[in-house]
Design a protein around this motif. Structure first.
Motif, PDB file in Angstrom:
ATOM      1  N   ASN A  93       0.828  -1.204   0.000  1.00 28.69           N
ATOM      2  CA  ASN A  93       0.000   0.000   0.000  1.00 28.69           C
ATOM      3  C   ASN A  93       0.872   1.268   0.000  1.00 28.69           C
ATOM      4  O   ASN A  93       2.014   1.252   0.454  1.00 28.69           O
ATOM      5  CB  ASN A  93      -0.894   0.031   1.239  1.00 28.69           C
ATOM      6  CG  ASN A  93      -1.802  -1.187   1.300  1.00 28.69           C
ATOM      7  OD1 ASN A  93      -2.559  -1.434   0.383  1.00 28.69           O
ATOM      8  ND2 ASN A  93      -1.717  -1.942   2.398  1.00 28.69           N
ATOM      9  N   ASN A  94       0.274   2.337  -0.473  1.00 27.31           N
ATOM     10  CA  ASN A  94       0.873   3.670  -0.318  1.00 27.31           C
ATOM     11  C   ASN A  94       0.330   4.261   0.981  1.00 27.31           C
ATOM     12  O   ASN A  94      -0.881   4.349   1.173  1.00 27.31           O
ATOM     13  CB  ASN A  94       0.518   4.566  -1.500  1.00 27.31           C
ATOM     14  CG  ASN A  94       1.085   4.017  -2.801  1.00 27.31           C
ATOM     15  OD1 ASN A  94       2.158   3.406  -2.803  1.00 27.31           O
ATOM     16  ND2 ASN A  94       0.372   4.239  -3.899  1.00 27.31           N
ATOM     17  N   GLN A  95       1.223   4.646   1.894  1.00 24.32           N
ATOM     18  CA  GLN A  95       0.797   5.099   3.216  1.00 24.32           C
ATOM     19  C   GLN A  95       1.325   6.511   3.502  1.00 24.32           C
ATOM     20  O   GLN A  95       2.420   6.877   3.092  1.00 24.32           O
ATOM     21  CB  GLN A  95       1.308   4.148   4.303  1.00 24.32           C
ATOM     22  CG  GLN A  95       0.725   2.753   4.229  1.00 24.32           C
ATOM     23  CD  GLN A  95       1.230   1.890   5.366  1.00 24.32           C
ATOM     24  OE1 GLN A  95       2.107   2.303   6.137  1.00 24.32           O
ATOM     25  NE2 GLN A  95       0.656   0.681   5.473  1.00 24.32           N
ATOM     26  N   THR A  96       0.507   7.315   4.230  1.00 24.25           N
ATOM     27  CA  THR A  96       0.907   8.648   4.711  1.00 24.25           C
ATOM     28  C   THR A  96       0.592   8.700   6.199  1.00 24.25           C
ATOM     29  O   THR A  96      -0.540   8.417   6.614  1.00 24.25           O
ATOM     30  CB  THR A  96       0.154   9.763   3.984  1.00 24.25           C
ATOM     31  OG1 THR A  96       0.460   9.691   2.591  1.00 24.25           O
ATOM     32  CG2 THR A  96       0.547  11.127   4.530  1.00 24.25           C
ATOM     33  N   SER A 121       5.399   9.964   4.094  1.00 23.89           N
ATOM     34  CA  SER A 121       4.672   9.236   3.039  1.00 23.89           C
ATOM     35  C   SER A 121       5.575   8.149   2.464  1.00 23.89           C
ATOM     36  O   SER A 121       6.770   8.406   2.213  1.00 23.89           O
ATOM     37  CB  SER A 121       4.244  10.199   1.922  1.00 23.89           C
ATOM     38  OG  SER A 121       3.319  11.146   2.414  1.00 23.89           O
ATOM     39  N   THR A 130       6.361   2.632   8.417  1.00 28.74           N
ATOM     40  CA  THR A 130       5.317   3.428   9.057  1.00 28.74           C
ATOM     41  C   THR A 130       4.772   2.773  10.318  1.00 28.74           C
ATOM     42  O   THR A 130       4.056   3.405  11.095  1.00 28.74           O
ATOM     43  CB  THR A 130       4.153   3.648   8.075  1.00 28.74           C
ATOM     44  OG1 THR A 130       3.679   2.378   7.606  1.00 28.74           O
ATOM     45  CG2 THR A 130       4.597   4.499   6.895  1.00 28.74           C
TER      46      THR A 130
END
Length: 439
Positions: free
Chosen positions: A77-80, A90, A298
């Protein structure tokens, strides 16, 4: 005249050769073939095997259950992430991986005694299936020997008819000689020819009945067999006990009654199985598990793993199930009462059948003795008539009547013997002894 003699000689020769070429199917061989190939017996054996599997410990719920489970998960996934201090991070392509495996064991410690009674019920069901298989074999015995002795009876009757035809042919030959030499009328010759034709037709019909009976026996044997075989025609009677001992054996060993007794036992256990629903159940569960995960930047944790043993007890008690248990118990009690009523009915029915069959058997034994005397009398009468016919002291009609009386008395004796034997087998089946008979 030489042609007639040659024809008669050829008929006798062919009959003799046929007799030598025929295979003899003994009672013992027929029984062995039927027990191996009879369709009903095969099905009964398979049903017994199913009942044996059902009463196994593996079908009772007494053993625990065990299972293994495992799994793996992957995410990209792309996470921020926004932090409390106002900063953020990010990450594109944050990968998370997790793995797990576990061994699980569950066991019911107590289920209100339901599985105990169910196990006992399954054992009684197996015993019932054994009795059903025994009844099938008993019925096969009776069916087999009913067909076998029918063939034996028809074979003996055919011998009598052959004898009658032989006598008629000799009379025809004599009538031809006498007519040619002017010692008798054309009417005597025609009467002799008619009697030969009638005896020949009767013999042909007897041959057809015999072939049909052999095909019927083949069906019981469960095989395809040419109908040119012969069977044993001797009749040996079993030394049957007196009626009181026979009746006692029926009460103790009759297969139908014993089946109903098993049905009563099964119904009793069914009541207990339903009553077990009033009691609580206690279960044990345990597992040994392993877990591992790998987290992206993250996450607070970069990776984690764990393994260990877990165990627990569970108690459940149905305080009220809407009345279904109460209804099931009431219905199972009625089913038990019906089985008990059926047992009493069967006792009376089989008792009456035994009495009727016993009286029939005694009557047939008396008939055999009477028919034996008739055969002796008609044989003496025929021998005397034969001599008087040769001397011209009686007519051909009187001689023919003496011949018919002899054949009829022999046939009646033959029928009485085999009818009595079949009745004897019915008595042995009612008393539960038919499988113990030596053939």
């Amino acid at each position: 005249m030489k042609i007639i003699k040659n024809i008669l000689f050829l008929v006798v020769l062919l009959s003799t050769l046929q007799g030598f070429s025929q295979e003899i199917l003994t009672k013992k061989e027929a029984l062995e073939i039927a027990l191996e190939n009879n369709f009903g017996v095969k099905i009964a054996k398979n049903n017994l095997e199913v009942a044996k599997n059902n009463k196994s410990i593996y079908n009772t719920g007494f053993l625990p259950t065990a299972s293994i489970s495992s799994g793996a998960n992957y995410s990209n996934n792309n996470q921020t992430i926004d932090r409390q201090d106002g900063t953020s991070t990010s990450i594109d392509g944050a990968i998370t991986q997790s793995y797990n495996a576990s061994l699980n064991v569950n066991y019911t410690i107590f289920d209100g005694l339901g599985r105990k009674y169910n196990y006992q019920q399954l054992k009684e069901t197996y015993n019932l299936t054994e009795l059903e298989a025994k009844e099938t074999i008993e019925n096969t015995y009776l069916q087999l020997f009913t067909n076998y002795f029918q063939i034996a009876k028809l074979t003996k009757n055919k011998e009598n008819l052959n004898e009658a035809l032989s006598i008629s042919k000799k009379r025809l030959l004599r009538a031809k000689y006498q007519y040619e030499y002017g010692q008798s009328t054309k009417l005597e010759l025609l009467n002799a020819e008619v009697d030969v034709n009638n005896d020949s037709i009767t013999l042909i019909n007897a041959n057809q009945l015999l072939s049909n009976a052999k095909r019927g026996l083949n069906l019981v044997l469960g095989i395809e067999k040419e109908v040119n075989y012969t069977v044993e025609t001797n009749v040996d009677f079993t030394n049957i006990l007196n009626f009181d001992e026979l009746h006692q054996k029926m009460i103790t060993n009759n297969t139908t009654l014993k089946q109903n007794e098993k049905n009563i036992a099964i119904s009793e256990f069914n009541i207990k199985v339903n009553k077990s629903n009033y009691l609580p159940s206690l279960g044990l569960s345990t597992s040994y598990g392993w877990n591992k995960s790998q987290n992206p930047a993250t996450s607070f944790l970069a990776a984690s793993s764990s393994n260990g043993l877990n165990a627990g007890l569970s108690l459940s008690w149905s305080l009220f199930d809407g009345g279904s248990t109460k209804t099931n118990i009431a219905n199972s009690k009625i089913a038990l009462e019906n089985q008990q009523i059926l047992l009493e009915q069967q006792k009376i029915t089989i008792d009456n059948t035994l009495k009727n069959t016993w009286e029939n058997y005694q009557s047939q034994l008396f008939i055999i003795n009477a028919q034996n005397k008739n055969v002796i009398t008609t044989q003496n009468n025929f021998d005397r008539s034969k001599e008087r016919f040769k001397l011209g002291q009686i007519t051909s009609i009187e001689f023919r009547q003496a011949q018919i009386n002899l054949i009829n008395s022999k046939t009646a004796l033959n029928n009485a013997k085999f009818d009595a034997k079949l009745t004897e087998l019915q008595l042995l089946q009612l008393s539960g002894d038919i499988l113990n008979v030596e053939f």
